[in-house]
Design a protein around this motif. Structure first.
Motif, PDB file in Angstrom:
ATOM      1  N   GLY A  38       0.815  -1.214   0.000  1.00  0.00           N
ATOM      2  CA  GLY A  38       0.000   0.000   0.000  1.00  0.00           C
ATOM      3  C   GLY A  38       0.842   1.255   0.000  1.00  0.00           C
ATOM      4  N   PHE A  39       1.916   1.242   0.779  1.00  0.00           N
ATOM      5  CA  PHE A  39       2.829   2.380   0.802  1.00  0.00           C
ATOM      6  C   PHE A  39       3.437   2.599  -0.582  1.00  0.00           C
ATOM      7  CE2 PHE A  39       7.140   4.041   1.319  1.00  0.00           C
ATOM      8  CZ  PHE A  39       6.855   5.250   1.936  1.00  0.00           C
ATOM      9  N   ALA A  40       3.881   1.511  -1.212  1.00  0.00           N
ATOM     10  CA  ALA A  40       4.473   1.626  -2.546  1.00  0.00           C
ATOM     11  C   ALA A  40       3.443   2.118  -3.566  1.00  0.00           C
ATOM     12  CB  ALA A  40       5.038   0.281  -2.976  1.00  0.00           C
ATOM     13  N   ALA A  41       2.187   1.662  -3.435  1.00  0.00           N
ATOM     14  CA  ALA A  41       1.138   2.110  -4.353  1.00  0.00           C
ATOM     15  C   ALA A  41       0.853   3.598  -4.191  1.00  0.00           C
ATOM     16  CB  ALA A  41      -0.128   1.298  -4.124  1.00  0.00           C
ATOM     17  N   VAL A  42       0.793   4.075  -2.960  1.00  0.00           N
ATOM     18  CA  VAL A  42       0.533   5.496  -2.725  1.00  0.00           C
ATOM     19  C   VAL A  42       1.694   6.340  -3.249  1.00  0.00           C
ATOM     20  CG1 VAL A  42       0.279   7.251  -0.920  1.00  0.00           C
ATOM     21  CG2 VAL A  42      -1.044   5.161  -0.802  1.00  0.00           C
ATOM     22  N   VAL A  43       2.913   5.875  -3.047  1.00  0.00           N
ATOM     23  CA  VAL A  43       4.074   6.616  -3.557  1.00  0.00           C
ATOM     24  C   VAL A  43       4.050   6.643  -5.084  1.00  0.00           C
ATOM     25  CG1 VAL A  43       6.588   6.552  -3.759  1.00  0.00           C
ATOM     26  CG2 VAL A  43       5.521   6.284  -1.541  1.00  0.00           C
ATOM     27  N   GLY A  44       3.750   5.503  -5.710  1.00  0.00           N
ATOM     28  CA  GLY A  44       3.671   5.463  -7.169  1.00  0.00           C
ATOM     29  C   GLY A  44       2.577   6.369  -7.702  1.00  0.00           C
ATOM     30  N   GLY A  46       1.380   8.991  -6.186  1.00  0.00           N
ATOM     31  CA  GLY A  46       1.803  10.364  -5.943  1.00  0.00           C
ATOM     32  C   GLY A  46       2.790  10.858  -6.983  1.00  0.00           C
ATOM     33  N   LEU A  47       3.706   9.993  -7.391  1.00  0.00           N
ATOM     34  CA  LEU A  47       4.649  10.378  -8.436  1.00  0.00           C
ATOM     35  C   LEU A  47       3.952  10.566  -9.778  1.00  0.00           C
ATOM     36  CD1 LEU A  47       7.696   8.102  -7.562  1.00  0.00           C
ATOM     37  CD2 LEU A  47       7.513  10.581  -7.287  1.00  0.00           C
ATOM     38  N   TYR A  48       2.951   9.735 -10.051  1.00  0.00           N
ATOM     39  CA  TYR A  48       2.188   9.886 -11.281  1.00  0.00           C
ATOM     40  C   TYR A  48       1.405  11.197 -11.278  1.00  0.00           C
ATOM     41  CZ  TYR A  48      -1.458   9.147 -14.747  1.00  0.00           C
ATOM     42  OH  TYR A  48      -2.322   9.309 -15.802  1.00  0.00           O
ATOM     43  N   LYS A  49       0.742  11.486 -10.169  1.00  0.00           N
ATOM     44  CA  LYS A  49      -0.075  12.697 -10.070  1.00  0.00           C
ATOM     45  C   LYS A  49       0.780  13.967  -9.935  1.00  0.00           C
ATOM     46  CE  LYS A  49      -4.049  12.881  -9.931  1.00  0.00           C
ATOM     47  NZ  LYS A  49      -4.990  13.105 -11.029  1.00  0.00           N
ATOM     48  N   LEU A  50       2.050  13.810  -9.645  1.00  0.00           N
ATOM     49  CA  LEU A  50       2.928  14.971  -9.513  1.00  0.00           C
ATOM     50  C   LEU A  50       2.979  15.761 -10.817  1.00  0.00           C
ATOM     51  CD1 LEU A  50       4.925  16.357  -7.555  1.00  0.00           C
ATOM     52  CD2 LEU A  50       6.713  14.951  -8.560  1.00  0.00           C
ATOM     53  N   LYS A  51       2.945  15.066 -11.928  1.00  0.00           N
ATOM     54  CA  LYS A  51       3.007  15.727 -13.229  1.00  0.00           C
ATOM     55  C   LYS A  51       1.701  16.447 -13.553  1.00  0.00           C
ATOM     56  CE  LYS A  51       4.312  14.772 -17.971  1.00  0.00           C
ATOM     57  NZ  LYS A  51       4.676  13.747 -18.940  1.00  0.00           N
ATOM     58  N   MET A  65       0.265  13.377  -0.025  1.00  0.00           N
ATOM     59  CA  MET A  65       0.774  12.040  -0.317  1.00  0.00           C
ATOM     60  C   MET A  65       1.401  11.401   0.921  1.00  0.00           C
ATOM     61  SD  MET A  65      -0.015  11.204  -3.322  1.00  0.00           S
ATOM     62  CE  MET A  65      -1.511  12.143  -3.212  1.00  0.00           C
ATOM     63  N   ARG A  66       2.091  12.191   1.737  1.00  0.00           N
ATOM     64  CA  ARG A  66       2.684  11.654   2.965  1.00  0.00           C
ATOM     65  C   ARG A  66       1.597  11.179   3.917  1.00  0.00           C
ATOM     66  NH1 ARG A  66       3.500  13.480   8.067  1.00  0.00           N
ATOM     67  NH2 ARG A  66       2.683  15.513   7.524  1.00  0.00           N
ATOM     68  N   VAL A  67       0.549  11.969   4.079  1.00  0.00           N
ATOM     69  CA  VAL A  67      -0.548  11.591   4.971  1.00  0.00           C
ATOM     70  C   VAL A  67      -1.257  10.339   4.452  1.00  0.00           C
ATOM     71  CG1 VAL A  67      -2.814  12.331   5.815  1.00  0.00           C
ATOM     72  CG2 VAL A  67      -0.878  13.887   5.911  1.00  0.00           C
ATOM     73  N   ALA A  68      -1.444  10.237   3.134  1.00  0.00           N
ATOM     74  CA  ALA A  68      -2.089   9.053   2.574  1.00  0.00           C
ATOM     75  C   ALA A  68      -1.233   7.804   2.802  1.00  0.00           C
ATOM     76  CB  ALA A  68      -2.347   9.258   1.077  1.00  0.00           C
ATOM     77  N   ALA A  69       0.077   7.913   2.585  1.00  0.00           N
ATOM     78  CA  ALA A  69       0.959   6.758   2.779  1.00  0.00           C
ATOM     79  C   ALA A  69       0.994   6.347   4.250  1.00  0.00           C
ATOM     80  CB  ALA A  69       2.366   7.081   2.287  1.00  0.00           C
TER      81      ALA A  69
END
Length: 95
Positions: A38-44, A46-51, A65-69
């Motif tokens: 789940g942590f890896a999914a939220v980070v991924g 977040g990186l996708y939505k960063l753009k 993203m930090r709070v979600a992870a």
């Protein structure tokens, strides 16, 4: 004095690899890999939505993203604790 075949100091498990330790911990508490995934999914995500974050500031996006992870990991830990309590107290066969 001849060296003794038994050592005084305990030997460390040098044969355990990181993978075997992870598999052993997964059997003991199955919600650990759920939290990691789940942590890896939220980070991924977040990186996708960063753009494509639009007008949102970078700091606000990172805080969300930090709070979600953290929320996902804490939720997985809570489920793991509840599962172990269930397994130890309710699912345990009565003597």
């Amino acid at each position: 004095m001849a060296p003794n075949s038994e050592t005084v100091l305990p030997s460390y498990e040098t044969e355990d690899s990181q993978t075997s330790k992870l598999i052993r911990k997964t059997r003991e508490s199955p919600f650990v890999p759920v939290g990691i995934a789940g942590f890896a999914a939220v980070v991924g995500y977040g990186l996708y939505k960063l753009k494509h974050r639009g007008d949102t500031k970078m700091s606000v996006h990172l805080i969300h993203m930090r709070v979600a992870a953290q929320g996902f990991v804490v939720g997985a830990m809570t489920c793991g604790v509840l599962y172990s309590m269930y397994r130890e107290y309710w699912a345990k066969p009565k003597p």
